[in-house]
Design a protein around this motif. Structure first.
Motif, PDB file in Angstrom:
ATOM      1  N   LEU A 349      43.688 -56.860  85.754  1.00 41.49           N
ATOM      2  CA  LEU A 349      42.593 -57.344  86.592  1.00 41.49           C
ATOM      3  C   LEU A 349      42.969 -58.645  87.282  1.00 41.49           C
ATOM      4  O   LEU A 349      43.590 -59.531  86.675  1.00 41.49           O
ATOM      5  CB  LEU A 349      41.346 -57.571  85.733  1.00 41.49           C
ATOM      6  CG  LEU A 349      40.133 -58.221  86.395  1.00 41.49           C
ATOM      7  CD1 LEU A 349      39.543 -57.305  87.461  1.00 41.49           C
ATOM      8  CD2 LEU A 349      39.082 -58.586  85.358  1.00 41.49           C
ATOM      9  N   VAL A 350      42.587 -58.754  88.563  1.00 44.60           N
ATOM     10  CA  VAL A 350      42.710 -60.011  89.302  1.00 44.60           C
ATOM     11  C   VAL A 350      41.426 -60.803  89.066  1.00 44.60           C
ATOM     12  O   VAL A 350      40.342 -60.386  89.490  1.00 44.60           O
ATOM     13  CB  VAL A 350      42.913 -59.778  90.808  1.00 44.60           C
ATOM     14  CG1 VAL A 350      43.003 -61.110  91.544  1.00 44.60           C
ATOM     15  CG2 VAL A 350      44.159 -58.953  91.049  1.00 44.60           C
ATOM     16  N   GLN A 351      41.554 -61.939  88.376  1.00 45.03           N
ATOM     17  CA  GLN A 351      40.380 -62.732  88.030  1.00 45.03           C
ATOM     18  C   GLN A 351      40.052 -63.806  89.058  1.00 45.03           C
ATOM     19  O   GLN A 351      38.923 -64.281  89.121  1.00 45.03           O
ATOM     20  CB  GLN A 351      40.570 -63.376  86.653  1.00 45.03           C
ATOM     21  CG  GLN A 351      40.436 -62.401  85.506  1.00 45.03           C
ATOM     22  CD  GLN A 351      40.314 -63.104  84.179  1.00 45.03           C
ATOM     23  OE1 GLN A 351      40.892 -64.163  83.980  1.00 45.03           O
ATOM     24  NE2 GLN A 351      39.580 -62.512  83.249  1.00 45.03           N
ATOM     25  N   GLY A 352      41.002 -64.213  89.848  1.00 46.64           N
ATOM     26  CA  GLY A 352      40.724 -65.250  90.831  1.00 46.64           C
ATOM     27  C   GLY A 352      41.999 -65.767  91.449  1.00 46.64           C
ATOM     28  O   GLY A 352      43.083 -65.209  91.259  1.00 46.64           O
ATOM     29  N   PHE A 353      41.861 -66.874  92.207  1.00 43.31           N
ATOM     30  CA  PHE A 353      42.980 -67.480  92.913  1.00 43.31           C
ATOM     31  C   PHE A 353      43.013 -68.974  92.606  1.00 43.31           C
ATOM     32  O   PHE A 353      42.097 -69.534  91.990  1.00 43.31           O
ATOM     33  CB  PHE A 353      42.867 -67.246  94.420  1.00 43.31           C
ATOM     34  CG  PHE A 353      42.932 -65.794  94.814  1.00 43.31           C
ATOM     35  CD1 PHE A 353      44.131 -65.197  95.144  1.00 43.31           C
ATOM     36  CD2 PHE A 353      41.769 -65.027  94.842  1.00 43.31           C
ATOM     37  CE1 PHE A 353      44.178 -63.864  95.503  1.00 43.31           C
ATOM     38  CE2 PHE A 353      41.817 -63.694  95.202  1.00 43.31           C
ATOM     39  CZ  PHE A 353      43.022 -63.108  95.532  1.00 43.31           C
ATOM     40  N   GLN A 354      44.067 -69.604  93.078  1.00 45.16           N
ATOM     41  CA  GLN A 354      44.176 -71.049  92.899  1.00 45.16           C
ATOM     42  C   GLN A 354      43.109 -71.791  93.692  1.00 45.16           C
ATOM     43  O   GLN A 354      42.765 -72.922  93.377  1.00 45.16           O
ATOM     44  CB  GLN A 354      45.578 -71.529  93.324  1.00 45.16           C
ATOM     45  CG  GLN A 354      46.697 -71.031  92.431  1.00 45.16           C
ATOM     46  CD  GLN A 354      48.057 -71.503  92.904  1.00 45.16           C
ATOM     47  OE1 GLN A 354      48.162 -72.161  93.937  1.00 45.16           O
ATOM     48  NE2 GLN A 354      49.094 -71.163  92.168  1.00 45.16           N
ATOM     49  N   ASN A 355      42.596 -71.157  94.745  1.00 49.28           N
ATOM     50  CA  ASN A 355      41.547 -71.765  95.559  1.00 49.28           C
ATOM     51  C   ASN A 355      40.570 -70.678  95.976  1.00 49.28           C
ATOM     52  O   ASN A 355      40.797 -69.489  95.731  1.00 49.28           O
ATOM     53  CB  ASN A 355      42.156 -72.445  96.801  1.00 49.28           C
ATOM     54  CG  ASN A 355      43.040 -71.469  97.572  1.00 49.28           C
ATOM     55  OD1 ASN A 355      43.239 -70.327  97.172  1.00 49.28           O
ATOM     56  ND2 ASN A 355      43.573 -71.919  98.693  1.00 49.28           N
ATOM     57  N   GLU A 356      39.471 -71.094  96.560  1.00 49.17           N
ATOM     58  CA  GLU A 356      38.503 -70.127  97.053  1.00 49.17           C
ATOM     59  C   GLU A 356      39.049 -69.446  98.299  1.00 49.17           C
ATOM     60  O   GLU A 356      39.578 -70.097  99.198  1.00 49.17           O
ATOM     61  CB  GLU A 356      37.174 -70.812  97.362  1.00 49.17           C
ATOM     62  CG  GLU A 356      36.474 -71.374  96.135  1.00 49.17           C
ATOM     63  CD  GLU A 356      35.097 -71.922  96.470  1.00 49.17           C
ATOM     64  OE1 GLU A 356      34.688 -71.797  97.644  1.00 49.17           O
ATOM     65  OE2 GLU A 356      34.451 -72.482  95.569  1.00 49.17           O
ATOM     66  N   VAL A 357      38.901 -68.134  98.357  1.00 48.56           N
ATOM     67  CA  VAL A 357      39.472 -67.342  99.445  1.00 48.56           C
ATOM     68  C   VAL A 357      38.340 -66.772 100.299  1.00 48.56           C
ATOM     69  O   VAL A 357      37.380 -66.205  99.786  1.00 48.56           O
ATOM     70  CB  VAL A 357      40.346 -66.206  98.892  1.00 48.56           C
ATOM     71  CG1 VAL A 357      40.878 -65.340 100.032  1.00 48.56           C
ATOM     72  CG2 VAL A 357      41.498 -66.771  98.072  1.00 48.56           C
ATOM     73  N   PHE A 358      38.461 -66.945 101.605  1.00 47.05           N
ATOM     74  CA  PHE A 358      37.516 -66.361 102.558  1.00 47.05           C
ATOM     75  C   PHE A 358      38.303 -65.984 103.815  1.00 47.05           C
ATOM     76  O   PHE A 358      39.087 -66.791 104.307  1.00 47.05           O
ATOM     77  CB  PHE A 358      36.406 -67.346 102.937  1.00 47.05           C
ATOM     78  CG  PHE A 358      35.390 -66.769 103.892  1.00 47.05           C
ATOM     79  CD1 PHE A 358      34.291 -66.083 103.423  1.00 47.05           C
ATOM     80  CD2 PHE A 358      35.560 -66.899 105.266  1.00 47.05           C
ATOM     81  CE1 PHE A 358      33.362 -65.551 104.310  1.00 47.05           C
ATOM     82  CE2 PHE A 358      34.638 -66.362 106.154  1.00 47.05           C
ATOM     83  CZ  PHE A 358      33.541 -65.687 105.660  1.00 47.05           C
ATOM     84  N   PRO A 359      38.134 -64.765 104.328  1.00 45.79           N
ATOM     85  CA  PRO A 359      37.234 -63.687 103.912  1.00 45.79           C
ATOM     86  C   PRO A 359      37.704 -63.002 102.615  1.00 45.79           C
ATOM     87  O   PRO A 359      38.775 -63.283 102.100  1.00 45.79           O
ATOM     88  CB  PRO A 359      37.287 -62.712 105.083  1.00 45.79           C
ATOM     89  CG  PRO A 359      37.928 -63.424 106.200  1.00 45.79           C
ATOM     90  CD  PRO A 359      38.827 -64.438 105.591  1.00 45.79           C
ATOM     91  N   GLU A 360      36.879 -62.093 102.143  1.00 49.40           N
ATOM     92  CA  GLU A 360      37.167 -61.355 100.915  1.00 49.40           C
ATOM     93  C   GLU A 360      38.496 -60.615 101.046  1.00 49.40           C
ATOM     94  O   GLU A 360      38.747 -59.926 102.024  1.00 49.40           O
ATOM     95  CB  GLU A 360      36.037 -60.353 100.645  1.00 49.40           C
ATOM     96  CG  GLU A 360      36.257 -59.492  99.425  1.00 49.40           C
ATOM     97  CD  GLU A 360      35.199 -58.422  99.285  1.00 49.40           C
ATOM     98  OE1 GLU A 360      35.290 -57.631  98.329  1.00 49.40           O
ATOM     99  OE2 GLU A 360      34.289 -58.375 100.134  1.00 49.40           O
ATOM    100  N   PRO A 361      39.377 -60.758 100.049  1.00 49.59           N
ATOM    101  CA  PRO A 361      40.695 -60.101 100.144  1.00 49.59           C
ATOM    102  C   PRO A 361      40.613 -58.600  99.891  1.00 49.59           C
ATOM    103  O   PRO A 361      39.669 -58.092  99.286  1.00 49.59           O
ATOM    104  CB  PRO A 361      41.524 -60.802  99.056  1.00 49.59           C
ATOM    105  CG  PRO A 361      40.721 -61.978  98.623  1.00 49.59           C
ATOM    106  CD  PRO A 361      39.294 -61.643  98.899  1.00 49.59           C
TER     107      PRO A 361
END
Length: 455
Positions: A349-361
């Protein structure tokens, strides 16, 4: 003692009848905001005897009149709802109706009807009325900014259109919506119709990757050798909203190393296109939608701050919502169970990123050098589920590609499968199912059970 002639009495009666009159007017009101207390004031002047006062709420274009207040002089002596004073023998009255908490449904016309007794008959009622339109405003209740057509892929060989959508709900009247970039208002060209090339905004499948990340096509390697020591050529900027590279002049590699960046460069400032629409809602408010479209340049648009702001007469200050365009970077991947055994169901599972990502990947999973356990070449979604993993998957490498229109990044994880003491070695198939002697003995036990029950 002086006597009055019959002619004087007749003239006096005619004058008395001529002076009988009634005028009605309602004080105008400025627009009011939902939740405010409002007082409707009906002023009327007469020298006659009061008969009745009636307030109406008018609906359905004037076809329906709903009575909201009535004063009948025949059955009431309470004049507390009215104020009056004597001026030149005339009586001036003011009847008020108070709405303690205005709602949007209170918006519309109101009428004040006043009746007095006619002096000639002393019984017939003379009527007069006044009207007013109560304009009720409502401030927007919500505002949000989102990206159109997400999740969407990244392309390093083709300039892509990108659209931000600002949705404002709950306002009356329709609000004024505009965009800013890094705090500065954006000058945009009005776009009455949907922009050309909207079909290119739909998500497209990733490039097929059936090799590892160490191989680069010879065409790109040769290109790098020839261009060594020379400044990179600057391509012409895309024209219009949909600009594409000629597929003949670019060779798409089979695999892309680590993170991808565009191979084209803008030399001019982006041209923004703006469109604004609004639709009525059943509660009397409107939903406003504003779109901002331009040719995306990940090199300058990455980490750019865009905000949507709203001005409305019911707001004391602008309402806003903002987003920062960010390419995916540093995905955090977890695997459960952490110590997988043969026959277990493994979830990556991908739980997140080092920073907030926009738009949705957009997430795509592949198995390096082979197909996935279910036989498919790739799987879309944040989670990859491997049902009943067999021993031969031990050491297999899985790649997760996360991408949005601003960029793409790959993350790899290796699956380690341990032996399961409950499953003897060599008794599981490619799907992790138990076969061999264990399966035979299970069938035999079931057969014996049936025979015993029958006897």
């Amino acid at each position: 003692m002086r006597t009055i002639s019959p002619l004087c009495l007749l003239l006096w009666d005619l004058l008395d009848l001529a002076l009988a009159y009634l005028t009605v007017s309602i004080e105008p009101l400025p627009p009011v905001v939902v939740g405010d207390a409002v007082t409707l004031k009906c002023n009327f002047k007469t020298d006659g005897k009061m008969r009745e006062i009636v307030w109406y709420r008018v609906t359905d274009g004037g076809t329906i009149k709903q009575k909201i207040f009535t004063f009948d002089a025949m059955f009431s002596t309470n004049f507390s709802h009215m104020e009056n004073y004597r001026k030149r023998e005339d009586l001036v009255y003011q009847s008020t109706v108070r709405l303690p908490e205005v709602r949007i449904s209170d918006n519309g016309p109101y009428e004040c009807h006043v009746g007095i007794y006619d002096r000639a008959t002393r019984e017939k009622v003379v009527l007069a009325s006044g009207n007013i339109f109560l304009n009720v405003m409502a401030p927007p209740t919500s505002i949000s900014v989102l990206a159109a057509d997400t999740p969407a892929p990244f392309s390093r060989y083709q300039a892509q259109n990108f659209t931000l959508v600002c949705v404002v709900s709950g306002g009356k009247p329709a609000p004024l919506v505009y965009f800013k970039r890094d705090g500065e208002p954006i000058e945009a060209t009005p776009l009455p119709e949907p922009p050309v090339g909207t079909g290119n905004w739909a998500p497209r499948n990733l490039l097929h990757r059936d090799l590892d990340d160490t191989k680069v096509p010879k065409s790109l390697a040769a290109e790098g050798e020839v261009g060594a020591g020379q400044p990179p050529a600057t391509l012409d900027p895309p024209r219009g909203l949909a600009a594409e590279r000629d597929p003949v002049t670019e060779t798409i590699p089979e695999t892309v190393v680590s993170r991808e960046f565009p191979r084209w460069v803008h030399v001019a400032e982006p041209i923004y296109y703006f469109r604004h629409t609004h639709a009525p809602v059943s509660d009397g408010t409107v939903e406003a939608r504003a779109t901002l479209t331009w040719t995306l340049n990940p090199q300058i648009d990455n980490e750019a701050l865009f905000s949507c702001e709203v001005k409305h007469p019911a707001l004391s200050m602008p309402m806003q919502s903002e987003v920062t365009l960010v390419a995916p970077k540093g995905p955090k991947i977890t695997m459960t169970p952490t110590r997988a055994r043969v026959g277990d169901t493994v979830r990556i599972l991908v739980q997140g990123f080092q920073n907030e990502v926009f738009p949705e990947p957009l997430f795509t999973w592949t198995r390096v050098g082979s197909r996935l356990l279910d036989g498919s070449a790739e799987h879309d979604g944040k989670e990859l589920v491997l049902e009943r993993v067999p021993a031969e998957l031990n050491g297999s490498m899985y790649r997760c590609t996360a991408q949005n229109p601003l960029g793409s990044t790959d993350t790899h994880t290796r699956l380690i499968v341990f032996e399961n003491p409950n499953i003897p070695r060599g008794t599981e198939d490619s799907n992790g199912s138990v076969t061999g002697h264990c399966g035979f003995r299970l069938v035999l036990a079931l057969t014996l059970t049936v025979i015993l029950e029958l006897t």
